[in-house]
Write a protein that holds these residues in place. Structure first.
Motif, PDB file in Angstrom:
ATOM      1  N   MET A   1       0.844  -1.192   0.000  1.00 35.35           N
ATOM      2  CA  MET A   1       0.000   0.000   0.000  1.00 35.35           C
ATOM      3  C   MET A   1       0.880   1.243   0.000  1.00 35.35           C
ATOM      4  SD  MET A   1      -3.306   0.732   2.263  1.00 35.35           S
ATOM      5  CE  MET A   1      -4.353   2.108   1.845  1.00 35.35           C
ATOM      6  N   SER A   2       0.447   2.257  -0.749  1.00 34.39           N
ATOM      7  CA  SER A   2       1.225   3.477  -0.821  1.00 34.39           C
ATOM      8  C   SER A   2       0.334   4.688  -0.613  1.00 34.39           C
ATOM      9  CB  SER A   2       1.924   3.569  -2.179  1.00 34.39           C
ATOM     10  OG  SER A   2       0.979   3.536  -3.215  1.00 34.39           O
ATOM     11  N   CYS A   3       0.968   5.787  -0.281  1.00 42.56           N
ATOM     12  CA  CYS A   3       0.247   7.025  -0.016  1.00 42.56           C
ATOM     13  C   CYS A   3      -0.539   7.468  -1.251  1.00 42.56           C
ATOM     14  CB  CYS A   3       1.264   8.095   0.382  1.00 42.56           C
ATOM     15  SG  CYS A   3       0.539   9.717   0.610  1.00 42.56           S
ATOM     16  N   PRO A   4      -1.857   7.725  -1.086  1.00 47.80           N
ATOM     17  CA  PRO A   4      -2.673   8.137  -2.236  1.00 47.80           C
ATOM     18  C   PRO A   4      -2.343   9.553  -2.712  1.00 47.80           C
ATOM     19  CG  PRO A   4      -3.979   8.185  -0.232  1.00 47.80           C
ATOM     20  CD  PRO A   4      -2.654   7.599   0.141  1.00 47.80           C
ATOM     21  N   ILE A   5      -1.619  10.303  -1.907  1.00 50.72           N
ATOM     22  CA  ILE A   5      -1.289  11.672  -2.291  1.00 50.72           C
ATOM     23  C   ILE A   5       0.004  11.719  -3.088  1.00 50.72           C
ATOM     24  CG2 ILE A   5      -0.780  13.997  -1.450  1.00 50.72           C
ATOM     25  CD1 ILE A   5      -3.665  13.072  -1.038  1.00 50.72           C
ATOM     26  N   CYS A   6       1.064  11.187  -2.524  1.00 48.81           N
ATOM     27  CA  CYS A   6       2.371  11.309  -3.182  1.00 48.81           C
ATOM     28  C   CYS A   6       2.916   9.962  -3.626  1.00 48.81           C
ATOM     29  CB  CYS A   6       3.356  11.992  -2.244  1.00 48.81           C
ATOM     30  SG  CYS A   6       3.870  10.968  -0.859  1.00 48.81           S
ATOM     31  N   ASP A   7       2.158   8.891  -3.352  1.00 44.14           N
ATOM     32  CA  ASP A   7       2.575   7.552  -3.757  1.00 44.14           C
ATOM     33  C   ASP A   7       3.803   7.081  -2.981  1.00 44.14           C
ATOM     34  OD1 ASP A   7       1.518   5.534  -5.309  1.00 44.14           O
ATOM     35  OD2 ASP A   7       3.026   5.769  -6.865  1.00 44.14           O
ATOM     36  N   GLY A   8       4.055   7.738  -1.867  1.00 45.46           N
ATOM     37  CA  GLY A   8       5.176   7.331  -1.039  1.00 45.46           C
ATOM     38  C   GLY A   8       4.817   6.171  -0.137  1.00 45.46           C
ATOM     39  N   GLU A   9       5.735   5.811   0.698  1.00 47.17           N
ATOM     40  CA  GLU A   9       5.519   4.681   1.588  1.00 47.17           C
ATOM     41  C   GLU A   9       4.597   5.084   2.733  1.00 47.17           C
ATOM     42  OE1 GLU A   9       8.213   1.523   4.144  1.00 47.17           O
ATOM     43  OE2 GLU A   9       9.123   2.736   2.566  1.00 47.17           O
ATOM     44  N   THR A  10       3.593   4.265   3.011  1.00 46.06           N
ATOM     45  CA  THR A  10       2.623   4.583   4.047  1.00 46.06           C
ATOM     46  C   THR A  10       3.248   4.536   5.429  1.00 46.06           C
ATOM     47  OG1 THR A  10       0.787   3.743   2.743  1.00 46.06           O
ATOM     48  CG2 THR A  10       0.461   3.847   5.093  1.00 46.06           C
ATOM     49  N   ASN A  11       2.928   5.570   6.224  1.00 50.56           N
ATOM     50  CA  ASN A  11       3.350   5.606   7.615  1.00 50.56           C
ATOM     51  C   ASN A  11       2.206   5.070   8.464  1.00 50.56           C
ATOM     52  OD1 ASN A  11       3.733   6.492  10.347  1.00 50.56           O
ATOM     53  ND2 ASN A  11       5.254   7.934   9.603  1.00 50.56           N
ATOM     54  N   VAL A  12       2.487   4.115   9.324  1.00 47.05           N
ATOM     55  CA  VAL A  12       1.428   3.476  10.103  1.00 47.05           C
ATOM     56  C   VAL A  12       0.667   4.489  10.950  1.00 47.05           C
ATOM     57  CG1 VAL A  12       2.916   2.917  12.052  1.00 47.05           C
ATOM     58  CG2 VAL A  12       0.890   1.512  11.595  1.00 47.05           C
ATOM     59  N   ARG A  15      -1.613   6.295   8.156  1.00 50.41           N
ATOM     60  CA  ARG A  15      -2.170   5.545   7.047  1.00 50.41           C
ATOM     61  C   ARG A  15      -3.592   5.967   6.747  1.00 50.41           C
ATOM     62  NH1 ARG A  15      -2.511  -0.387   9.976  1.00 50.41           N
ATOM     63  NH2 ARG A  15      -3.956   0.215  11.591  1.00 50.41           N
ATOM     64  N   PRO A  16      -4.004   5.965   5.500  1.00 45.87           N
ATOM     65  CA  PRO A  16      -3.228   5.402   4.386  1.00 45.87           C
ATOM     66  C   PRO A  16      -2.183   6.359   3.819  1.00 45.87           C
ATOM     67  CG  PRO A  16      -5.289   6.230   3.551  1.00 45.87           C
ATOM     68  CD  PRO A  16      -5.285   6.486   5.045  1.00 45.87           C
ATOM     69  N   PHE A  17      -1.894   7.410   4.549  1.00 49.56           N
ATOM     70  CA  PHE A  17      -0.948   8.390   4.027  1.00 49.56           C
ATOM     71  C   PHE A  17       0.459   8.124   4.556  1.00 49.56           C
ATOM     72  CE2 PHE A  17      -5.159  10.258   4.587  1.00 49.56           C
ATOM     73  CZ  PHE A  17      -5.469  10.483   3.257  1.00 49.56           C
ATOM     74  N   CYS A  18       1.413   8.905   4.015  1.00 43.73           N
ATOM     75  CA  CYS A  18       2.805   8.705   4.407  1.00 43.73           C
ATOM     76  C   CYS A  18       3.198   9.669   5.513  1.00 43.73           C
ATOM     77  CB  CYS A  18       3.721   8.901   3.201  1.00 43.73           C
ATOM     78  SG  CYS A  18       3.828  10.623   2.672  1.00 43.73           S
ATOM     79  N   SER A  19       2.383  10.701   5.707  1.00 46.40           N
ATOM     80  CA  SER A  19       2.757  11.735   6.665  1.00 46.40           C
ATOM     81  C   SER A  19       1.537  12.584   6.999  1.00 46.40           C
ATOM     82  CB  SER A  19       3.854  12.621   6.080  1.00 46.40           C
ATOM     83  OG  SER A  19       3.350  13.299   4.936  1.00 46.40           O
ATOM     84  N   LYS A  20       1.665  13.383   8.062  1.00 44.24           N
ATOM     85  CA  LYS A  20       0.575  14.290   8.405  1.00 44.24           C
ATOM     86  C   LYS A  20       0.350  15.280   7.275  1.00 44.24           C
ATOM     87  CE  LYS A  20      -1.206  17.250  12.048  1.00 44.24           C
ATOM     88  NZ  LYS A  20      -1.760  18.251  11.103  1.00 44.24           N
ATOM     89  N   ARG A  21       1.427  15.661   6.616  1.00 45.23           N
ATOM     90  CA  ARG A  21       1.308  16.617   5.527  1.00 45.23           C
ATOM     91  C   ARG A  21       0.380  16.090   4.435  1.00 45.23           C
ATOM     92  NH1 ARG A  21       3.095  21.009   3.418  1.00 45.23           N
ATOM     93  NH2 ARG A  21       3.440  21.222   1.193  1.00 45.23           N
ATOM     94  N   CYS A  22       0.586  14.849   4.056  1.00 46.49           N
ATOM     95  CA  CYS A  22      -0.257  14.286   3.001  1.00 46.49           C
ATOM     96  C   CYS A  22      -1.691  14.106   3.500  1.00 46.49           C
ATOM     97  CB  CYS A  22       0.328  12.968   2.508  1.00 46.49           C
ATOM     98  SG  CYS A  22       1.697  13.226   1.346  1.00 46.49           S
ATOM     99  N   ALA A  23      -1.852  13.768   4.775  1.00 43.40           N
ATOM    100  CA  ALA A  23      -3.199  13.658   5.328  1.00 43.40           C
ATOM    101  C   ALA A  23      -3.888  15.013   5.281  1.00 43.40           C
ATOM    102  CB  ALA A  23      -3.130  13.135   6.765  1.00 43.40           C
ATOM    103  N   ASP A  24      -3.132  16.074   5.600  1.00 47.82           N
ATOM    104  CA  ASP A  24      -3.691  17.425   5.560  1.00 47.82           C
ATOM    105  C   ASP A  24      -4.037  17.823   4.132  1.00 47.82           C
ATOM    106  OD1 ASP A  24      -3.515  17.729   8.244  1.00 47.82           O
ATOM    107  OD2 ASP A  24      -1.702  18.952   8.215  1.00 47.82           O
ATOM    108  N   ILE A  25      -3.199  17.446   3.202  1.00 46.94           N
ATOM    109  CA  ILE A  25      -3.473  17.753   1.802  1.00 46.94           C
ATOM    110  C   ILE A  25      -4.764  17.078   1.366  1.00 46.94           C
ATOM    111  CG2 ILE A  25      -2.713  17.321  -0.569  1.00 46.94           C
ATOM    112  CD1 ILE A  25       0.162  17.750   0.451  1.00 46.94           C
ATOM    113  N   ASP A  26      -4.944  15.829   1.802  1.00 46.21           N
ATOM    114  CA  ASP A  26      -6.163  15.122   1.442  1.00 46.21           C
ATOM    115  C   ASP A  26      -7.376  15.818   2.047  1.00 46.21           C
ATOM    116  OD1 ASP A  26      -7.283  12.594   0.222  1.00 46.21           O
ATOM    117  OD2 ASP A  26      -8.124  12.502   2.231  1.00 46.21           O
TER     118      ASP A  26
END
Ligand SMILES: [Zn+2]
Length: 60
Positions: A1-12, A15-26
């Motif tokens: 599984m990879s981050c739906p925002i940047c396709d990076g590695e998911t951070n547990v 998740r499903p994002f790689c970081s708070k930043r990507c979660a905020d972007i979503d």
């Protein structure tokens, strides 16, 4: 599984994002209705997030 925002590695922790930043972007995408716009441009997501941070209280 990879981050739906940047396709990076998911951070547990974010998740499903790689970081708070990507979660905020979503979240910003939802708040700005960006999902209605067929754009996959990461810069658009960045702009959407910036707008959310600039105007956090849209309901006054
Ligand atoms: Zn990411």
């Amino acid at each position: 599984m990879s981050c739906p925002i940047c396709d990076g590695e998911t951070n547990v922790d974010y998740r499903p994002f790689c970081s708070k930043r990507c979660a905020d972007i979503d979240l910003g995408k939802w708040l700005n209705g960006a999902y209605a716009v067929p754009s996959q441009d990461p810069e658009d997501l960045e702009n959407a997030l910036e707008q959310v941070e600039r105007n956090p209280q849209t309901k006054h």
